[in-house]
Design a protein around this motif. Structure first.
Motif, short mmCIF file in Angstrom:
data_model
loop_
_atom_site.label_atom_id
_atom_site.label_comp_id
_atom_site.label_asym_id
_atom_site.label_seq_id
_atom_site.Cartn_x
_atom_site.Cartn_y
_atom_site.Cartn_z
N ALA A 311 0.82 -1.22 0.00
CA ALA A 311 0.00 0.00 0.00
C ALA A 311 0.86 1.27 0.00
N ARG A 312 2.14 1.13 -0.31
CA ARG A 312 3.03 2.30 -0.22
C ARG A 312 2.57 3.44 -1.11
N LEU A 313 2.03 3.15 -2.28
CA LEU A 313 1.61 4.20 -3.21
C LEU A 313 0.09 4.40 -3.21
N VAL A 314 -0.54 4.15 -2.08
CA VAL A 314 -1.97 4.37 -1.97
C VAL A 314 -2.27 5.86 -2.16
N TYR A 315 -3.34 6.15 -2.87
CA TYR A 315 -3.81 7.54 -2.99
C TYR A 315 -4.52 7.91 -1.68
N HIS A 316 -4.32 9.14 -1.24
CA HIS A 316 -4.93 9.56 0.01
C HIS A 316 -5.11 11.07 0.01
N GLY A 317 -6.00 11.56 0.86
CA GLY A 317 -6.25 12.98 0.94
C GLY A 317 -7.10 13.32 2.16
N ILE A 318 -7.23 14.62 2.43
CA ILE A 318 -8.03 15.14 3.54
C ILE A 318 -9.15 15.99 2.96
N SER A 319 -10.40 15.69 3.32
CA SER A 319 -11.53 16.43 2.74
C SER A 319 -12.21 17.36 3.73
N ASN A 320 -11.99 17.15 5.03
CA ASN A 320 -12.76 17.93 6.00
C ASN A 320 -12.06 17.92 7.36
N ILE A 321 -12.06 19.07 8.02
CA ILE A 321 -11.56 19.18 9.40
C ILE A 321 -12.76 19.40 10.30
N TYR A 322 -12.86 18.64 11.38
CA TYR A 322 -13.96 18.79 12.34
C TYR A 322 -13.56 19.81 13.41
N ASN A 323 -14.21 20.95 13.37
CA ASN A 323 -13.83 22.07 14.23
C ASN A 323 -13.98 21.74 15.72
N ASN A 324 -13.01 22.20 16.49
CA ASN A 324 -13.08 22.15 17.95
C ASN A 324 -13.25 20.73 18.49
N THR A 325 -12.53 19.78 17.88
CA THR A 325 -12.59 18.39 18.36
C THR A 325 -11.27 17.96 19.01
N ALA A 326 -10.31 18.84 19.10
CA ALA A 326 -9.03 18.50 19.75
C ALA A 326 -9.25 18.28 21.24
N PRO A 327 -8.47 17.39 21.86
CA PRO A 327 -8.63 17.16 23.30
C PRO A 327 -8.45 18.45 24.10
N LYS A 328 -9.35 18.69 25.04
CA LYS A 328 -9.33 19.92 25.83
C LYS A 328 -8.01 20.09 26.57
N GLN A 329 -7.49 18.99 27.13
CA GLN A 329 -6.23 19.06 27.88
C GLN A 329 -5.08 19.49 26.98
N LEU A 330 -5.07 19.02 25.73
CA LEU A 330 -4.03 19.38 24.77
C LEU A 330 -4.08 20.87 24.46
N VAL A 331 -5.28 21.39 24.19
CA VAL A 331 -5.43 22.80 23.85
C VAL A 331 -5.06 23.70 25.02
N GLU A 332 -5.51 23.33 26.21
CA GLU A 332 -5.22 24.14 27.40
C GLU A 332 -3.72 24.18 27.70
N ALA A 333 -3.03 23.06 27.49
CA ALA A 333 -1.61 22.98 27.83
C ALA A 333 -0.71 23.65 26.80
N THR A 334 -1.14 23.71 25.55
CA THR A 334 -0.27 24.21 24.47
C THR A 334 -0.78 25.47 23.79
N LYS A 335 -2.08 25.80 23.97
CA LYS A 335 -2.73 26.89 23.21
C LYS A 335 -2.65 26.62 21.70
N LEU A 336 -2.72 25.35 21.33
CA LEU A 336 -2.67 24.95 19.93
C LEU A 336 -3.80 25.64 19.17
N ARG A 337 -3.48 26.19 18.00
CA ARG A 337 -4.49 26.81 17.14
C ARG A 337 -5.58 25.80 16.77
#
Length: 349
Positions: A311-337
């Motif tokens: 599967a090394r040459l599998v086609y792949h892509g990203i179609s959508n980002i789900y807003n505000n789904t990052a772990p709360k602890q991660l965002v609070e600790a890093t202020k990640l955008r």
């Protein structure tokens, strides 16, 4: 910047030399693509660039072949090319600095001290899925504490030379993401890896050892999961390149193959190891480039995805980002955008 120094000193090439100088960086990158092993020998200290007179730079780069033992001449080539463009704003200031973590949006570009290597832990029992023979997903593989440390490491690197920027094509079309390359710079126009970034002549940062080990551990875990399900074991690899992409909440990436690595690496099926952090995203994969025929899986913060072997040459892509789904602890600790951070490790050679 380098070109500002040149402008202040009044050292400019004549019109013929300007045209010639503009090809120097591209010529350098072509030579580096042909001799990737020489990359480390051609690294420059920031101040080395300013030790060479511009006229001398043109003479040295015009008359000599690539010499990895003479990095100052390579730096002078970049300096001459920047002078030919007339202003640092044509290269360095064309894009504003991008800060991964929200509390650091204010302030300019700075070099940070290296962060002590953290201990990056993984979860003991991630959910394992073999999506295709050679394509393995480990859900929740990287624990939250390790995600926090990775974000801090990447944020530090992103503020220094070779940090985040928005890649664009020769027709000025821009990718819908911010990118930082570790190990080698990837050029979206040529699809090739280079020692220097043409935008500003910077050398890509090295992959932090703790993160490199994390990728290798992830590959071992994915290979074990594959064989446990009766699928092919994944080939070994030692990453020397990592592409760090940050997708904002509207970010997307069309269906594509990762095939800029060497023929030998692709022939062996040396895997790509992908780590997702932040907001969740729809990941599409298929053995064709048609999005409508692809399968889809949601990648969440801490997920590990590996594709290699058949599967090394599998086609792949990203179609959508789900807003505000990052772990709360991660965002609070890093202020990640808001958005998704993705690191893909691969072996060039």
């Amino acid at each position: 910047g380098a070109a500002d120094r040149v402008a202040a000193d009044g050292r400019r090439t004549d019109p013929d030399k300007r045209k010639q100088a503009m090809g120097l960086v591209k010529a350098h990158n072509r030579r580096q693509a042909a001799h990737p092993a020489a990359k480390s020998a051609s690294r420059l200290q920031h101040d080395d660039v300013f030790d060479v007179d511009l006229g001398e730079a043109s003479a040295r780069t015009e008359s000599s072949h690539y010499n990895p033992a003479d990095p100052k001449a390579e730096g002078a080539a970049w300096l001459a090319a920047m002078a030919a463009k007339g202003s640092a704003h044509a290269a360095c200031a064309a894009q504003s600095p991008f800060h991964l973590c929200g509390a650091e949006h204010e302030g300019g570009h700075r070099v940070v001290a290296p962060r002590p290597a953290p201990r990056l832990a993984t979860t003991s029992s991630p959910q394992k899925r073999v999506l295709l023979d050679g394509l393995v997903l480990l859900k929740g593989w990287l624990d939250t504490a390790a995600q926090i440390e990775v974000v801090k490491l990447v944020s530090d690197l992103g503020k220094g030379p070779g940090g985040f920027y928005v890649p664009k094509y020769s027709d000025d079309a821009r990718l819908a993401l911010n990118m930082m390359c570790l190990g080698h710079h990837w050029d979206p126009n040529t699809g090739a890896y280079h020692a220097l970034r043409e935008l500003d002549g910077s050398t890509p940062p090295d992959i932090p050892p703790s993160v490199k080990q994390l990728a290798m551990d992830g590959l071992d875990a994915a290979s074990a999961a594959a064989t446990a399900e009766g699928a092919s074991p994944l080939p070994k690899m030692c990453p020397d390149i990592c592409l760090v992409n940050f997708y904002s909440q509207g970010g997307k990436l069309g269906m594509h193959q990762d095939k800029s690595e060497s023929r030998d690496s692709l022939r062996r099926g040396a895997p790509v190891v992908s780590i997702s952090i932040g907001d969740a995203a729809d990941f599409h994969y298929s053995m064709t480039d048609r999005l409508d025929l692809s399968s889809k899986v949601v990648l969440e913060s801490g997920d590990l995805l590996v594709f290699g072997g058949p599967a090394r040459l599998v086609y792949h892509g990203i179609s959508n980002i789900y807003n505000n789904t990052a772990p709360k602890q991660l965002v609070e600790a890093t202020k990640l955008r808001p958005g998704r951070l993705n690191m893909t490790f691969r072996e060039f050679r």
